[in-house]
Scaffold this motif. Structure first.
Motif, short mmCIF file in Angstrom:
data_model
loop_
_atom_site.label_atom_id
_atom_site.label_comp_id
_atom_site.label_asym_id
_atom_site.label_seq_id
_atom_site.Cartn_x
_atom_site.Cartn_y
_atom_site.Cartn_z
N UNK A 1 0.84 -1.20 0.00
CA UNK A 1 0.00 0.00 0.00
C UNK A 1 0.87 1.25 0.00
N UNK A 2 2.08 1.15 0.51
CA UNK A 2 2.96 2.32 0.60
C UNK A 2 3.69 2.62 -0.71
N UNK A 3 3.87 1.64 -1.60
CA UNK A 3 4.68 1.90 -2.79
C UNK A 3 3.99 1.60 -4.13
N UNK A 4 2.75 1.14 -4.12
CA UNK A 4 2.12 0.77 -5.38
C UNK A 4 1.93 1.95 -6.32
N UNK A 5 1.69 3.14 -5.75
CA UNK A 5 1.52 4.32 -6.62
C UNK A 5 2.82 4.67 -7.34
N UNK A 6 3.93 4.52 -6.66
CA UNK A 6 5.22 4.77 -7.30
C UNK A 6 5.48 3.75 -8.40
N UNK A 7 5.06 2.51 -8.18
CA UNK A 7 5.18 1.49 -9.24
C UNK A 7 4.30 1.86 -10.43
N UNK A 8 3.06 2.24 -10.15
CA UNK A 8 2.11 2.58 -11.23
C UNK A 8 2.57 3.79 -12.03
N UNK A 9 3.38 4.64 -11.44
CA UNK A 9 3.86 5.85 -12.12
C UNK A 9 5.05 5.59 -13.04
N UNK A 10 5.63 4.39 -13.00
CA UNK A 10 6.77 4.08 -13.86
C UNK A 10 6.33 4.10 -15.33
N UNK A 11 7.20 4.61 -16.17
CA UNK A 11 6.91 4.68 -17.61
C UNK A 11 8.07 4.09 -18.39
N UNK A 12 7.82 3.76 -19.64
CA UNK A 12 8.89 3.31 -20.53
C UNK A 12 8.95 4.24 -21.73
N UNK A 13 10.02 4.16 -22.49
CA UNK A 13 10.14 4.96 -23.71
C UNK A 13 9.06 4.53 -24.70
N UNK B 1 1.58 -1.43 -19.39
CA UNK B 1 1.68 -0.47 -18.29
C UNK B 1 1.75 -1.24 -16.97
N UNK B 2 2.47 -0.71 -16.01
CA UNK B 2 2.58 -1.37 -14.71
C UNK B 2 1.20 -1.55 -14.08
N UNK B 3 0.27 -0.64 -14.33
CA UNK B 3 -1.08 -0.79 -13.76
C UNK B 3 -1.73 -2.08 -14.26
N UNK B 4 -1.49 -2.45 -15.51
CA UNK B 4 -2.01 -3.72 -16.04
C UNK B 4 -1.41 -4.89 -15.28
N UNK B 5 -0.08 -4.85 -15.07
CA UNK B 5 0.58 -5.93 -14.34
C UNK B 5 0.09 -6.01 -12.90
N UNK B 6 -0.14 -4.86 -12.28
CA UNK B 6 -0.66 -4.87 -10.91
C UNK B 6 -2.04 -5.51 -10.85
N UNK B 7 -2.86 -5.28 -11.86
CA UNK B 7 -4.17 -5.93 -11.92
C UNK B 7 -4.03 -7.44 -12.08
N UNK C 1 6.64 -9.01 -16.67
CA UNK C 1 6.32 -7.61 -16.42
C UNK C 1 7.50 -6.74 -16.03
N UNK C 2 8.65 -6.97 -16.62
CA UNK C 2 9.86 -6.22 -16.25
C UNK C 2 9.80 -4.81 -16.83
N UNK C 3 9.84 -3.82 -15.94
CA UNK C 3 9.80 -2.41 -16.34
C UNK C 3 10.86 -1.65 -15.55
N UNK C 4 11.69 -0.92 -16.26
CA UNK C 4 12.61 0.05 -15.64
C UNK C 4 12.15 1.42 -16.09
N UNK C 5 12.00 2.33 -15.16
CA UNK C 5 11.52 3.66 -15.49
C UNK C 5 12.37 4.29 -16.61
N UNK C 6 11.70 4.92 -17.56
CA UNK C 6 12.38 5.49 -18.74
C UNK C 6 13.52 6.42 -18.36
N UNK C 7 13.33 7.22 -17.34
CA UNK C 7 14.35 8.20 -16.95
C UNK C 7 15.59 7.54 -16.34
#
Length: 145
Positions: free
Chosen positions: A10-22, A31-37, A74-80
């Motif tokens: 509950x403390x970090x899911x929003x930060x995960x959902x905010x990750x983006x890719x190029x 999208x990470x939100x899809x993987x979280x679902x 579902x491997x995602x590294x934030x674009x930045x």
């Protein structure tokens, strides 16, 4: 690189959902939100956050197949933060964690045959393509030496 792999909470899911890719990577990952679902509403996947210096920088999930192999998805590294070793460190730490279970015969993952960056990364970490396909993706497995 100092990366920790932590459960999504509950403390970090929003930060995960905010990750983006190029934009060019969107054809290879959801999208990470899809993987979280998938993790929340399915019965296969367990979500994990990759954390560096207290900040969520990546996401992945894992599950156990019928043959006891451990799957990474579902491997995602934030674009930045890409091209800084985070993906390598995240997958390395996860393989180490999953393979520590003596009941784990191998660690598997799949990727699009067109995703040359993923193919090169996973091969450099010891994953070997098996000739199997998962939907339209190539399967590669890591096995203890």
């Amino acid at each position: 690189m100092d990366i920790t792999i932590e459960p999504v909470t509950a403390a970090n899911w929003r930060a995960c959902a905010a990750l983006t890719v190029h934009p060019g990577q969107r054809e290879f990952v959801n999208a990470v939100t899809y993987y979280l679902c998938l993790c929340n509403y399915g019965d296969t996947w367990q979500p994990l956050a990759a954390v560096r210096d207290g900040e969520v920088v990546g996401f992945c999930m894992w599950g156990i197949d019928d043959d006891r192999s451990r799957w990474i998805g579902g491997v995602v590294v934030d674009a930045a933060r890409q091209r800084t070793g985070i993906g390598r460190a995240m997958i390395g730490a996860l393989v180490e964690r999953l393979a520590a279970d003596p009941d784990c015969p191998n660690v598997a993952l799949s990727y699009s045959p067109a995703n040359e960056a993923a193919r090169a990364l996973y091969a450099s970490l010891g994953f070997v393509e098996t000739g199997e396909l998962e939907d339209d993706e190539v399967v590669a497995r890591w096995t203890r030496s």
